[in-house]
Enzyme design. Structure first.
Site, PDB file in Angstrom:
ATOM      1  N   LYS A   1       3.257  -2.098 -13.117  1.00  0.00           N
ATOM      2  CA  LYS A   1       4.157  -1.156 -12.879  1.00  0.00           C
ATOM      3  C   LYS A   1       3.583  -0.029 -13.505  1.00  0.00           C
ATOM      4  CE  LYS A   1       7.691   0.909 -11.200  1.00  0.00           C
ATOM      5  NZ  LYS A   1       6.687   2.260 -11.081  1.00  0.00           N
TER       6      LYS A   1
ATOM      7  N   SER B   1       8.730   2.382  -6.850  1.00  0.00           N
ATOM      8  CA  SER B   1       9.103   3.190  -8.031  1.00  0.00           C
ATOM      9  C   SER B   1      10.469   4.096  -7.917  1.00  0.00           C
ATOM     10  CB  SER B   1       8.278   4.157  -8.641  1.00  0.00           C
ATOM     11  OG  SER B   1       8.542   4.049 -10.207  1.00  0.00           O
TER      12      SER B   1
ATOM     13  N   LYS C   1      11.098   0.853 -15.538  1.00  0.00           N
ATOM     14  CA  LYS C   1      11.687  -0.110 -14.778  1.00  0.00           C
ATOM     15  C   LYS C   1      11.347  -1.597 -14.780  1.00  0.00           C
ATOM     16  CE  LYS C   1      11.789   3.471 -11.077  1.00  0.00           C
ATOM     17  NZ  LYS C   1      11.048   4.643 -11.783  1.00  0.00           N
TER      18      LYS C   1
ATOM     19  N   SER D   1       8.041   5.405 -15.612  1.00  0.00           N
ATOM     20  CA  SER D   1       8.463   4.684 -14.914  1.00  0.00           C
ATOM     21  C   SER D   1       8.283   3.121 -15.241  1.00  0.00           C
ATOM     22  CB  SER D   1       8.115   4.662 -13.378  1.00  0.00           C
ATOM     23  OG  SER D   1       9.131   5.785 -12.796  1.00  0.00           O
TER      24      SER D   1
END
Length: 529
Positions: A447, A335, A91, A88
């Site tokens: 992140k 997320s 992202k 993720s």
């Protein structure tokens, strides 16, 4: 819960091109940055090198880079141009491209239109709900739309309630997504008309609440949103107090049959589970149909039916989503995979009149290339990082993080990133339970990403001397215990400096969540963040 399992799949170049993946770099991309000959901070190098000798990383792949965003100086590098599965952290790229391409004030609009002649309270024709790609549309928004229709004076529709999801293409799942993930909330079908089950904007899902009854009796079942048209089969039994928890809520492949099984302890309290729906556009139209009935709008024809809105249809009601800047909070903090894919298709639709993954990924490629961020080869197959085809380097992330600091949208993006150790779920996000009681707490904005055999992080940390550092840690191909504390100890070292005692760095191992894999709902799943 089923254990996570995925297999890496070889992908011929021709297949990748056919599916519209962003392969390597955009045409004419800059050459990869030369490898750094020597680290500029030998003390930091020794500390991180030592952390990377963790026995859990034996046989695994690790890529790490730390950059001073003020000077561009690379403070530490280890395999920074090695391609890794990002999970993720992908992202970061998607969100930055969306902010740059669409703007922080971009909104998604859902419309209801009339196709036919209006005579008093009668519409002689169809009522059409046209999806605008809103990933946050909820049942209460559809209820408000139904109220607008009733307030307009329409009481009888002689045709049908139709639904139009043509803003995006009809490909519901991304390339490289596992078929056996389809029932789970993190793998929703992507549609321009969809409905979210909660304020986390889990579009294309149902929230199934199970409340235990008396021992031996079935648990009560409550589904949100209601009226989607799904069928519930099976049951969850109530076990004695203190008995084992064995609940399973899944969806039978290719259907909207939600299957319940297992047992819930009598003293468990209500249990929330999330499951995806098949054909979310039709499910959304079913919810709207029920709302119209509640507001006294009667539709005579077969409901609902799929059709494209004709040019002459007249607007009756509309709903705007929150701005993209606001949607970044559930997107990045929690997320949210679905929002990522909506943004990819929205970029394609807005810039190329093509709401597809291929068109959207091309826009991301243009963003990276035009800003000289394609520093190394990479491959992007989706917006969320759910795909096993994605490959990114640590070097590319630190280049993006350094670039972003000078953009007008940076503060919005920075505050939407999870913040280490902050217990507020919509502040700490996926880092809420990590690095508490360390110099990284309320310092690291980053992140996270994780899947089977993958644990990653990329973001910012403020060093003790005030320097804003960009850092990336990508760990791949570990088969045993998850080496998450290695990531956290690196972040703590960057936040605390060389004087941070070893005991404090080791404290990361005892932080709740350091070795667990909790999804955005705090339930162990197959893809985590």
């Amino acid at each position: 819960m089923r254990l996570p399992h995925r297999h890496r799949i070889a992908l011929p170049a021709a297949v990748a091109l056919a599916t519209g993946m962003l392969m390597v770099a955009a045409p004419g991309a800059t050459a990869p940055r030369p490898a750094v000959a020597a680290a500029t901070d030998p003390v930091l190098t020794a500390d991180i090198d030592r952390l990377l000798t963790d026995p859990r990383l034996v046989g695994a792949m690790a890529a790490v880079e730390v950059v001073d965003t003020g000077t561009g100086e690379v403070l530490y590098t280890h395999n920074s141009q090695q391609l890794e599965l990002p999970a993720s952290t992908m992202k970061l790229i998607t969100s930055a491209a969306a902010l740059d391409t669409l703007g922080t004030d971009h909104r998604f609009t859902t419309d209801i239109l009339a196709d036919g002649r209006r005579t008093g309270a009668v519409l002689q024709g169809d009522l059409i709900v046209r999806g605008g790609g809103d990933p946050s549309l909820r049942a209460e928004d559809l209820d408000a739309l139904a109220q607008q229709v009733a307030d307009s004076g329409v009481r009888l529709v002689t045709g049908s309630l139709a639904y139009d999801a043509s803003r995006y293409d009809d490909v519901p799942l991304g390339s490289g997504w596992a078929w056996d993930d389809e029932p789970y909330y993190y793998s929703p079908q992507i549609s321009a008309l969809t409905i979210a089950s909660d304020t986390d904007d889990d579009m294309g899902t149902l929230q199934v609440t199970l409340t235990p009854g008396a021992p031996g009796k079935p648990a009560a079942v409550h589904v949100v949103p209601a009226d989607t048209g799904v069928t519930i089969t099976g049951a969850v039994t109530t076990g004695s107090a203190g008995s084992d928890y064995s609940v399973d809520v899944t969806r039978r492949h290719g259907t909207n049959e939600i299957v319940l099984s297992g047992s819930l302890p009598a003293d468990n309290g209500p249990d929330d589970e999330w499951v995806t729906v098949d054909d979310p556009a039709r499910a959304t139209a079913n919810v709207l149909a029920a709302a119209l009935r509640r507001h006294g709008v009667h539709v005579l024809g077969r409901t609902p039916v799929a059709r494209t809105t004709p040019a002459g249809a007249r607007p009756v009601a509309s709903h705007d989503s929150a701005t993209l800047g606001d949607l970044l909070v559930p997107f990045l903090k929690l997320s949210n995979n679905g929002i990522a894919e909506h943004l990819v298709k929205e970029m394609g639709r807005v810039k190329a009149d093509d709401g597809s993954w291929a068109a959207g990924l091309a826009q991301i490629g243009d963003f990276l290339h035009s800003n000289a961020l394609d520093t190394t080869p990479a491959r992007q197959a989706d917006g969320s990082g759910l795909s096993r085809y994605d490959l990114v380097t640590a070097d590319r992330y630190t280049a993006l993080l350094s670039y972003a600091r000078h953009q007008p949208w940076f503060s919005t993006w920075y505050e939407a990133l999870p913040i280490a150790g902050n217990p507020d779920r919509l502040v700490g996000g996926t880092l809420a339970g990590r690095m508490q009681g360390t110099p990284a707490q309320n310092n690291v904005h980053a992140k996270t990403g994780s899947m089977s055999g993958v644990d990653t992080i990329a973001g910012y940390v403020t060093a003790p001397d005030g320097r804003k550092l960009a850092f990336t840690v990508l760990l791949n191909n570990f088969a045993g215990a998850r080496p998450r504390s290695v990531i956290d100890q690196i972040a703590v070292r960057l936040a605390g400096g060389p004087s941070a005692p070893a005991a404090l760095r080791a404290q990361v191992d005892r932080v709740p969540g350091a070795e667990t894999d909790a999804g955005q709902h705090g339930v162990q799943g197959r893809m985590w963040d």
